[in-house]
Design a protein around this motif. Structure first.
Motif, PDB file in Angstrom:
ATOM      1  N   ALA A 716      -5.140  -1.142  -2.256  1.00 42.62           N
ATOM      2  CA  ALA A 716      -5.645   0.214  -1.999  1.00 42.62           C
ATOM      3  C   ALA A 716      -5.584   1.074  -3.256  1.00 42.62           C
ATOM      4  O   ALA A 716      -6.562   1.749  -3.623  1.00 42.62           O
ATOM      5  CB  ALA A 716      -4.837   0.861  -0.870  1.00 42.62           C
ATOM      6  N   ILE A 717      -4.422   1.040  -3.948  1.00 43.66           N
ATOM      7  CA  ILE A 717      -4.280   1.849  -5.172  1.00 43.66           C
ATOM      8  C   ILE A 717      -5.237   1.353  -6.258  1.00 43.66           C
ATOM      9  O   ILE A 717      -5.915   2.146  -6.919  1.00 43.66           O
ATOM     10  CB  ILE A 717      -2.820   1.813  -5.680  1.00 43.66           C
ATOM     11  N   GLY A 718      -5.294   0.013  -6.446  1.00 41.45           N
ATOM     12  CA  GLY A 718      -6.211  -0.550  -7.449  1.00 41.45           C
ATOM     13  C   GLY A 718      -7.659  -0.237  -7.140  1.00 41.45           C
ATOM     14  O   GLY A 718      -8.450   0.082  -8.039  1.00 41.45           O
ATOM     15  N   GLY A 719      -8.024  -0.306  -5.846  1.00 38.83           N
ATOM     16  CA  GLY A 719      -9.395   0.020  -5.445  1.00 38.83           C
ATOM     17  C   GLY A 719      -9.739   1.475  -5.687  1.00 38.83           C
ATOM     18  O   GLY A 719     -10.831   1.793  -6.179  1.00 38.83           O
ATOM     19  N   VAL A 720      -8.789   2.375  -5.362  1.00 39.01           N
ATOM     20  CA  VAL A 720      -9.019   3.816  -5.580  1.00 39.01           C
ATOM     21  C   VAL A 720      -9.126   4.123  -7.073  1.00 39.01           C
ATOM     22  O   VAL A 720     -10.006   4.886  -7.502  1.00 39.01           O
ATOM     23  CB  VAL A 720      -7.882   4.645  -4.931  1.00 39.01           C
ATOM     24  N   LEU A 721      -8.231   3.517  -7.870  1.00 36.83           N
ATOM     25  CA  LEU A 721      -8.303   3.718  -9.321  1.00 36.83           C
ATOM     26  C   LEU A 721      -9.634   3.206  -9.872  1.00 36.83           C
ATOM     27  O   LEU A 721     -10.262   3.848 -10.725  1.00 36.83           O
ATOM     28  CB  LEU A 721      -7.139   2.998 -10.016  1.00 36.83           C
TER      29      LEU A 721
END
Length: 784
Positions: A716-721
């Motif tokens: 989720a964090i990698g996708g948002v970044l």
């Protein structure tokens, strides 16, 4: 002797640690190998591409500057100026066949640009024909093509090749391919062909005087002065900017030709840095884990006489040996992969890449990796010095060591398997942080590569806009002397035509700097607004300039600049800053009223037509039937864009495939390493759980569920970044090419599919690796 014996002890201890954890060593070895491989390839390409281009120009004895014109525009003083110019070592003037807009198939679509056709049998010292491949037989319609037609255009020796010029086809047979640095790629605006004497004369006689041209070629002592040479030429002969004179210098060609190659190399280096980071995180986890698991062994070693320094040195040596050997193998394998990278470079540049052995880069690469490993290992293992033997023999317990019991089973609601999985997750904080950071980095890299590929291969709108191309349907080049305004009025009234704009592209000087300048009546009619700050000019005293030009002349919005065209000079107010990869970002824009201040009888020579409900080809046929007397040439813009962007698609697809493949590999290996370590540490616990009735599949699900929260969070964090920061990162990568702000489409459904794919992969891998539990039983634990 004692020192030597101590060194032997340290080495033996390091080798024993490696033998004791073979699978973990193999996974770490693979990570560092991949990182060293990518880093070495990226650094070698970045450091060698400019010298490669320069050495090719020297090897082929290509010109550093060329000036091309119609035969009627030639003035003998042009050649004299070039010959006598300081720094010019050699110059030549020769006749050519000059086609303003010639069409031919390139790749899977039709391509159109200016074409210069040379007589291959003429004696020349500059830019002589040097064939890479050739047929052994000759015919009356042979043609020699730049090497990019083989690497990227899809052609082979002996195939037919057709040039369409002024609605007439000229058929040839490909007799050979040659290398050229100056006019050998589709992104320069002009292409060089060569014909044998007989074919050349036949074509020249058929086309007549309208295509008779001359080209002046110059070789300089210092090729970096080629741009200054052409600027001084234009300053000396200002009438050349108004006449049909075309200039090209090797510095501009080199920058344009190597732009994409450098971007790909920088992506490789950036991804290598991510893999190095992953390796360092794994090393920190491994060191901390091995100290905790081997606490008793450390106590024994200290008790029998090993010093803290020796134990610390053995841990550092263990990882240095892995890092050094993996770095050497990675560097060696990078040379095995360079032919593949070389083929990408050849497809983009039209030049054969010969890989040089670069000892400095190789050693620097190995040193960077090894130093990073030593630094992280030292920080992670330094606590060994503080561990007392008695504390180590007690397993690290000093007085008491009671951890908080999260989610006690007796008073926490929920499924038993789920609660056990969550308790397992919370008891391994360091491991979870490691997995979280790695998944974030890998997801971001994957999103970055997928977004890049999507915008170059699927929806090309934003990518095409970077080049400053106006996405009209058809371009019409108007004959000299014809009334452009009258033709525009006629075409506007044709069926299925939504709008028509005059859109010229000329060379002007802004504060004594040569800049490629757009001219139209109303920029509000355009689909592609290249201005990112301020606005395009509206009035006759306004101009917009690119941020590259703005930096070079130190002028911005609200300032005035001196614009020179032909023999006239007028001051204009800067109203906006624009961006474009085309022409190295050195662009500007004037209104038709503005250019008429510099040349009162300026009428425009190019029309851009926007269609609705009719194919480009059908419209082209109709407009030639009705207004052929006005028209020099027509161009299907969509086909032309497809040809120009096709070469980038294959290169970026290769990068995306590599990034996704390595992402899968790293996810598999990380989970394998962590789960295997967990199973070994909890072997007795799993055996007891099996003895009281838990099945293998239930325990496998517990292990998988314990990783899922961290993987979901990391994805989720990698996708948002990736969603929010891919464009800023690409803007930084492309800033040297003229890009200030990027608006690539970040297609949310594809990003979600990618993230879900990583989650599914992680779950499947964790279940598969957890199968090792099947071999654990209460009986095996008792009998061991």
């Amino acid at each position: 002797m004692q020192k030597c014996g101590g060194n032997v002890k340290i080495m033996n201890l390091a080798l024993a640690n490696i033998r004791r954890s073979k699978s973990a060593t193999a996974s770490l070895f693979t990570f560092i190998l991949v990182a060293a491989l990518l880093l070495n390839i990226g650094l070698m390409v970045i450091t060698q591409i400019n010298t490669f281009f320069d050495s090719k120009a020297e090897q082929l004895k290509d010109p550093h500057a060329i000036i091309m014109m119609d035969y009627a525009s030639y003035n003998s003083s042009y050649g004299e100026f070039i010959t006598k110019y300081p720094g010019v070592t050699e110059s030549e003037t020769e006749e050519i066949i000059k086609m303003d807009i010639a069409k031919y198939n390139f790749g899977d679509s039709e391509f159109a640009n200016s074409t210069a056709i040379f007589n291959a049998d003429d004696h020349r010292n500059i830019g002589a024909l040097k064939l890479v491949e050739k047929l052994n037989t000759s015919s009356a319609n042979d043609i020699f093509l730049p090497y990019i037609f083989k690497t990227n255009g899809g052609y082979e020796l002996g195939e037919d090749f057709t040039i369409t010029y002024q609605n007439k086809d000229f058929d040839f047979r490909i007799a050979g391919f040659f290398e050229t640095t100056m006019m050998g790629t589709t992104n320069i605006g002009i292409m060089k062909f060569m014909l044998p004497e007989i074919s050349y004369q036949t074509l020249a006689d058929e086309l007549g005087k309208l295509t008779e041209g001359l080209i002046i070629s110059a070789v300089m002592e210092d090729e970096t002065q080629s741009t200054k040479l052409l600027n001084d030429f234009i300053k000396e002969f200002p009438q050349s900017t108004v006449g049909d004179v075309w200039t090209l210098d090797i510095e501009m060609v080199k920058n344009v030709s190597t732009l994409t190659i450098n971007i790909i190399a920088m992506i490789l280096v950036a991804f290598a840095a991510i893999i190095v980071l992953v390796s360092l995180i794994v090393i920190k986890y491994r060191v901390s884990n091995s100290i905790e698991d081997g606490m008793t062994n450390i106590g024994v070693l200290k008790a029998i006489g090993y010093t803290s320094r020796q134990i610390l040195s053995s841990i550092i040596l263990q990882f240095v040996l892995i890092a050094f050997s993996a770095g050497v193998v990675g560097v060696a394998l990078s040379y095995c992969l360079m032919p593949f990278i070389g083929s990408i470079i050849s497809s983009l540049s039209g030049l054969i890449w010969y890989q040089k052995f670069d000892m400095i880069i190789n050693l620097a690469n190995i040193f960077i990796v090894a130093f990073s490993v030593v630094f992280v290992t030292l920080i992670s293992a330094f606590r060994v010095r503080k561990i007392l033997p008695i504390t180590a023999l007690r397993g690290g317990i000093q007085t008491h060591s009671f951890r908080k019991n999260y989610f006690p089973l007796e008073n926490t609601g929920g499924g038993l398997h789920f609660l056990l999985a969550i308790k397992s997750m919370l008891s391994n904080v360091k491991q979870n942080i490691m997995i979280l950071l790695i998944i974030i980095a890998l997801t971001f890299a994957s999103v970055f590569s997928v977004v890049l590929y999507y915008n170059i291969a699927s929806d090309k709108t934003a990518f095409v806009n970077l080049f400053g191309i106006e996405p009209a349907n058809v371009m019409i080049s108007v004959k000299p002397g014809a009334d452009t305004t009258e033709l525009l009025s006629h075409i506007k009234q044709m069926d299925q035509v939504s709008k028509v704009n005059i859109f010229d592209f000329i060379s002007t000087k802004i504060d004594n700097k040569t800049v490629f300048t757009n001219v139209t009546e109303n920029y509000n009619q355009f689909e592609n607004n290249v201005v990112y700050e301020g606005r395009q000019p509206k009035y006759d005293n306004e101009i917009s300039i690119s941020w590259v030009v703005s930096n070079q002349i130190n002028k911005g919005i609200g300032d005035t600049v001196e614009v020179e065209y032909g023999t006239e000079t007028v001051r204009f107010l800067v109203t906006g800053l624009s961006q474009s990869i085309g022409n190295l970002g050195q662009i500007a824009a004037l209104t038709m009223d503005g250019i008429q201040q510099l040349q009162s009888d300026y009428k425009g020579t190019t029309l851009y037509v926007y269609l609705d409900g009719i194919s480009n080809q059908n419209f082209i046929e109709n407009v030639h039937e009705q207004y052929g007397d006005y028209i020099v040439e027509t161009l299907d813009i969509a086909e032309n864009i497809e040809s120009q962007t096709g070469m980038y698609t294959a290169a970026v697809f290769a990068v995306m495939t590599m990034v996704l493949t390595i992402t899968v590999l790293v996810v598999v290996m990380i989970l394998y390493l962590v789960i295997k370590t967990m199973i070994i540490k909890r072997k007795k616990e799993f055996g007891v759980m099996k003895a009281i009735g838990y099945s293998t599949i239930q325990l496998m699900h517990q292990i998988s569920i314990s990783f899922i929260p961290m993987i979901i969070t990391g994805v989720a964090i990698g996708g948002v970044l990736g969603y929010f920061y891919t464009n800023p990162m690409l803007s930084v990568l492309l800033s040297s090419a003229g890009v200030k702000r990027l608006d690539f489409i970040v297609h949310l459904p594809i990003i979600l599919m990618l993230c879900v794919g990583i989650l599914i992969l992680a779950y499947i891998v964790s279940m598969f690796v957890s199968l090792k539990i099947k071999k654990i039983s209460a009986y095996s634990l008792i009998t061991e």
